[in-house]
Design an enzyme around this catalytic site. Structure first.
Site, short mmCIF file in Angstrom:
data_model
loop_
_atom_site.label_atom_id
_atom_site.label_comp_id
_atom_site.label_asym_id
_atom_site.label_seq_id
_atom_site.Cartn_x
_atom_site.Cartn_y
_atom_site.Cartn_z
N ASN A 117 11.38 -0.97 24.75
CA ASN A 117 11.74 -0.12 26.24
C ASN A 117 12.73 0.65 26.28
OD1 ASN A 117 8.50 0.69 26.66
ND2 ASN A 117 8.90 -0.23 28.75
N THR A 162 20.48 50.60 18.50
CA THR A 162 19.73 50.13 19.67
C THR A 162 18.05 50.66 19.67
OG1 THR A 162 19.87 52.44 20.76
CG2 THR A 162 21.54 50.59 21.00
N HIS A 163 17.33 49.90 19.98
CA HIS A 163 15.25 49.98 20.17
C HIS A 163 15.39 50.18 18.03
CE1 HIS A 163 15.85 51.45 24.22
NE2 HIS A 163 16.43 51.77 24.01
N SER A 285 7.17 37.84 -6.39
CA SER A 285 5.59 37.66 -6.30
C SER A 285 4.97 37.33 -7.20
CB SER A 285 5.39 38.94 -5.45
OG SER A 285 3.36 38.96 -5.91
N LYS A 291 9.29 43.04 -6.88
CA LYS A 291 9.88 42.20 -5.34
C LYS A 291 10.70 41.44 -5.95
CE LYS A 291 7.93 43.11 -1.80
NZ LYS A 291 6.69 42.09 -1.55
N GLU A 298 12.30 34.44 6.46
CA GLU A 298 11.03 34.38 7.52
C GLU A 298 11.13 33.68 8.03
OE1 GLU A 298 8.49 37.50 4.96
OE2 GLU A 298 9.68 36.86 4.12
#
Lengths: 463, 463, 463, 463
Positions: A117, A162-163, A285, A291, A298
């Site tokens: 332990n 923003t947003h 791709s 692409k 990601e």
């Protein structure tokens, strides 16, 4: 024969059950092998100095023989030939097996006054110590890359959003150094986790200490810890908990990275082509020739959730456990190791990617529409004495008048602390350097201790 | 040369970046290798029947050659010699590589009208299909073991607890069959996840379909799915989500197991020695000779948190992703596979352990104190006409009067539905059997489809 | 009229939509009302000193009038008559409404050079500041209670458990001070979160600063922050993140409490009646007269999961957000406030409960069986020169010989650092005092700043 | 006097402790008030028919009086004047208090043969039953809105994206119906949770049944449940677990909504202005006049994490609890209620918003670049006989040749199942209707049962 011993020590366990209980320990524990040897070196060195009235537990030559054997095992580990068998179950028994093979019965005696332990608790803290130092170095590297990018494009205009919508004039310098500052604050949290971790549980045995006058301060010093953990039960209870403290800090790093990654994904679309990622960091791709995909960003974004999952798992395991060792804690090992390693690898790959990234000034400027200047213009009118609401209405009614505003001029007006024309990148650079200095000093001190303990220059292991 | 192809297809990616982006796919994808071949067999069979006005994409002999090659690759997989290299990146390209080696250029043509996106989505659903069937079988096995235990000790008195404290008379039959019923309800949730999973995404390509009149119903039928997933974009978006649906059901199983585990840990302490676990399922301590530790139960309890961590991670990855494939989804694979596998292994080991467990009647009876009979006695007084509060006070004042109550007599009075003397274990047994029948039928139907598709008796793969 | 203004400012929003978007803000924001006034006082004070070449934005008398109005609003808040209406939407507009009512158009001008984004970010940090100070005080109080308990029963023997089973001799002192030490380490994490929080975002406006030479260092100083947050975009991005940092520290406190709670639940069962909770902290059962249930401990255990749920929610909201303000952040407010408040209330109730708890020496001693002494005896034999394995076997074969061992004697032998006879409770006591000193100093400095700012003795608000 | 009773029943609890233990129950339980009366009506009706040899527990007139009193209490609840006081602690005792006031001592007798444990478990399942029906109705409404949108713009071209980048030709019809289909599958999961919930725990008392021959099948039938939960201990253990099953299904709905929300946020930016949200669903900025912010979508995205946080909390509470009631379960109530309510309100607001949303055909078409047609073109070449790799290279080299392709023509070629020209929206419409039929039938059957039970037309409560 080792099997016999195994059976004698912990009973005759069904082999399927054994497989279930061992789990991934034989693989995961490989990462603890070297620190397990180091922990044993400290323990045996302390025991060798212990006077129980009937002579020391280890004579000087026994002590030396064990240290030599441990150095050999470290060599084996570094050569990649160290294995943890199902019979061993874990790294501690694998090291003990090799040790006994080298030095015979005295090898077994090093298990005196400790338990698996406190051994594994010590191993995990030593492991975490260097991992966290590496993590701070990688964090400093990414922060430095972001600051270099910020410096290079400091006054290049960039629409502030923003947003997710265009909102107000800002700059690439602001964008990049915002992520750098976030990361630097995260490094402060990592440092706090480092301090939490920097306590030595060795000598707490199974959580209740031993009836021998062992010197816990000595082993703590030998291993370069800031101090021993005081209470022996807490030393055991902190296992699992210490890992969640570290994972919490890692999760903060990943939160920062996930937002940086999101920005990169968004700002490399054809519609918002503000930045260009280095080609070597993108994949195409198999079916779509045109692409250039931001796969790395990601994956980093997703890995943030993975680290949070590891944190959830680890906290869930620890929550509500009764005091004292519970086998549940074994299940914290994998999320802990995975979480730390994931965080570090994300920092590394992001630093490389940012290092090769470029900003596209024409695209950044083209994104400025009259609306983007509106809020600032309203503020200027207010400063000129117009009531706020009137200023607001006047700007709204005359958006066309803003067509002649140049983005560079707009951001040049934001001179206050931390705004586009008021950034102090040197200050952030100094914070990056402070992180580097901290890890350098800590490493030096740690290596000095371990070198003294092992009688060999560590980490190189040359005499 | 394979490397060249790689470079041509997805660009010249930095090797460290490649390592980062590939992650653990080469190991994880091994579990998908066989279903990847099966998916390819269905796809090529559909293509072979496609009439585009210029002759079929594959002649009958080309089709046969590809099927033969796929059968060979399955043989390789089963022999353990199938490898996914870093150059391959994933299982799809590894299979394509072997296929091209066998049948040349036509091997590459099977990639027509599909993408790695719908391929991996299909693989994961085929993988999940059999995993969930296995999981239901193991769940049924544990429920059966619990019911056998309940039957064996049906009327053995056991103190029912609330707040972890002794509360009211109950029985071992009630205790064991409570866990069995919980598990059977969980199996209903697993079945619901099984239905959710039972849709075929093949043909959705990269999420937007293809400009060819492919027959998605046919591939779905060939693979034994209940139906194709309709919308092609949803077929892509459901990746990740389907895994979280399954993990949610697994988490429910683990919640049930965690409570069973907690009971076992508690009821095998010397203070509450109600049950004895089979010795082969316990471990001792290296330092404490007297211990028999319930490690398996502790690990199961902890693994419940692990599965919840996997669920948290997977949901976190999926949440807020924009429509269409995102590389983030790769990070769902590991928590998904780990979560399902962990759940299954916990069911297996618990079924074995419960199978060998015994109940200690003397200890169970010794736990009955007068207080335990109090609530029931108050209820009897109420039934005899006493106001509830008076009954309550009268019992409280005369606890000694309850000393003569025999536990067995106390539980014999609980005759209503689902209580100690009103259990219908046969009903639960029937539900166990229904689970078994379901998986048996599903397996049969699935094997029939795959056998027809591959032209070989599946799963044995004999002609 | 206020409604009109509302409509002009943010458009004509559907009332159901407004209800959805406002959510619980009107209730939650009440907790921010006072600090919102304080933040406004600092902002207007800074603006009053701003020389834009056309005279200051506020004359000294306007400045004084606004301060007086803000003091009045604080009075209203304290009197409980302050309300946030649906028209207001949030605290900022509610304060602005009252301010305009008092001082007319100049009330609106205080919105110059700031946004609701930096306003709420500042409010949350001021709110967190005092909450964290309270939390540290309550943490110190519980740690002190545990240490008092540890001191009172320092050498009372208590069986140390592993795997929930009796394992080795230990003491009540070890048990209680283990939890105290854990809590003290948690206070270190809270302090680290306190430092992270101690930065002023005011002046970052909507995340991109303003085209006016505002003095952000000044507002930071006026509000008693350690420093302004530098980068304006980071000042915005850190909202949400700062809350997760604090929730992570709270989660660590709750992990510690959950384990303490679990021990209390277990050690107040009739089978392990080591401790007696104060009667006022237990509830009985409506149907079972004999029960004394540890409800408080059960709720604390459960609330640990609640706080982890809040952390998961908050991190999930923040993860992957693009830079700049996103409305998502509003959803962090409730889990943040709930998490902090829950943690504090659990500390408070546990401190009270531990304060009234007693230990049952006879029951604690009765729990010692021969097996509990075994490991220690084996270690003694080793120290006497016997090989470890032989010692182990010899003890196992002669457990009866341990019947004469007295628990108190057993723990008296554990003299090393942190073991039963080697505890340094004074050291822990000093750490408790250090926490108290820290919050006392911080409070004093904070109150001094706010008093100077408001022109009234704060927090009493007397002139 | 009620206070006296309180003290007698559960002991003299400290008032601060009482506040801590009661928590938010007085507010949360208001949502259970009506179903608590209904549950009591069923229980008393069953008791009234119970023949214990000494006459029934309630005479017909007593029974009628209690029902009348319960109807009155429901009236009070609907009038908004029902209160749960701190003395009551929870809804059960508040109802009992009112009942006793109306009918005297017989009011207390309805507590015979049940416990607050099975009462609250029953309440929660009745509450969940109608909540889930509402949730399915709202889900069907949103799916219908999405399908109407899909139908309206079925063949309007829309760039399909992967990695957030433009990838392949698709349509608005595919986009909208993808989300609809996802939601319909989620409704299947909600239905599965509905079935799980549709079991009656009443009569399990404190988890161990009662020594009286109560008729649990009858109370289950009276309340319109599909069946009683069999095992009494499981009936208690399922509390908490049932809520996590429902929350898991809610989390799936929120995952779907979070992705729809993300798309809306992205596709209403000026750079990707594909859709226009209804003005009433957007807010502007106090400082930026030009903004139309998608606040609703942002909040929905964030609320997905909130629901996951509730799920994490609830699962964390349940995990590892020992069998039998534990007070911990109280902490599941709030996350459960909040999670269900949040999910429902998000469905409602999204249905309204989608209902008013329009698609911008010119912007959608303008997004088509030559690269978007590339993959499809390569596939056509393959179908014409070219090897895949050659087709790929040929397209890559001649992207300009794709300039003349019209988006509408491109999607017209995707005729297979589920692609742009192969959508079967009618099929999905039918699934929407099936959900509606299900809830309609369930509601009808439930109302019929409750009307019969209460002797009044339910839910109107007219005689």
């Amino acid at each position: 024969m080792a099997t016999q011993a195994r059976k004698t020590l912990v009973g005759n366990v069904d082999s399927h059950v054994l497989a279930f209980t061992i789990g991934k320990d034989p693989q995961l524990d490989l990462k603890l092998a070297e620190v397990d040897c180091i922990g044993s070196a400290a323990h045996v060195t302390m025991l060798a100095g212990l006077d129980l009235g009937k002579g020391p537990l280890f004579t000087p030559s026994e002590h030396a023989a064990i240290l030599a054997a441990l150095r050999d095992i470290i060599g084996t580990i570094r050569a990649g030939t160290f294995k943890i068998t199902a019979t061993d179950q874990d790294v501690h028994l694998a090291v003990e097996r090799l040790l006994s093979r080298s030095v015979g019965e005295i090898g077994r005696r090093i298990h005196t006054a400790r338990s698996r332990n406190d051994q594994v608790a010590t191993d995990l803290r030593l492991f975490a110590k260097t991992e966290l130092m590496d993590l701070m170095d990688e964090g400093a590297r990414l922060a430095a890359a972001l600051l270099t990018f910020a410096k290079r494009y400091e006054r290049v205009p960039m629409v502030g959003r923003t947003h997710m919508q265009p909102a107000m004039p800002s700059s690439v310098g602001v964008w990049a150094s915002a992520h750098a500052e976030s990361l630097l604050d995260d490094m402060g949290l990592i440092m706090s986790a480092y301090d939490y971790n920097d306590r030595c549980p060795l000598g707490s045995a199974a959580g209740y200490g031993v009836p021998l006058p062992i010197d816990r301060q000595l082993t703590s010093d030998l291993l370069g810890f800031a101090a021993p953990q005081h209470n022996v039960l807490y030393a055991g209870n902190a296992r699992g908990k210490c890992e969640t403290v570290i994972l919490s800090a890692c999760a903060q790093v990943m939160l920062t990275l996930s937002r940086l990654a999101e920005d990169l994904i968004l700002f490399t679309t054809p519609e918002m082509p503000y930045f260009t990622l280095p080609a070597a960091f993108c994949t195409g791709s198999s079916i779509m020739p045109q692409k250039q995909n931001p796969d790395v960003a990601e994956l980093v974004r997703a890995k943030a959730s993975r680290v949070m999952g590891h944190l959830t798992a680890a906290m869930g395991v620890v929550k509500g456990l009764p005091s004292g060792y519970n086998r549940d804690l074994q299940e914290v090992k994998e999320p802990f190791m995975e979480g730390v390693e994931t965080t570090r690898s994300c920092l590394t790959v992001m630093a490389q990617m940012i290092g090769g990234m470029t900003a596209n000034r024409p695209a950044l400027e083209a994104a400025f529409t009259t609306g983007v200047f509106a809020a600032d213009r309203a503020l200027e009118l207010v400063a000129e004495g117009l009531p706020f609401r009137d200023a607001y209405q006047q700007v709204k009614a005359n958006l066309d008048a803003l067509e002649s505003v140049r983005p560079a001029a707009a951001i040049a007006q934001k001179v206050h602390l931390g705004a586009a024309a008021g950034l102090d990148l040197a200050l952030l650079k100094q914070r990056v350097q402070a992180v580097g200095r901290f890890t350098k000093d800590e490493r030096k001190q740690y290596y000095r201790c371990i070198s003294a303990l092992l009688g060999a220059r560590y980490p190189e292991m040359r005499e």
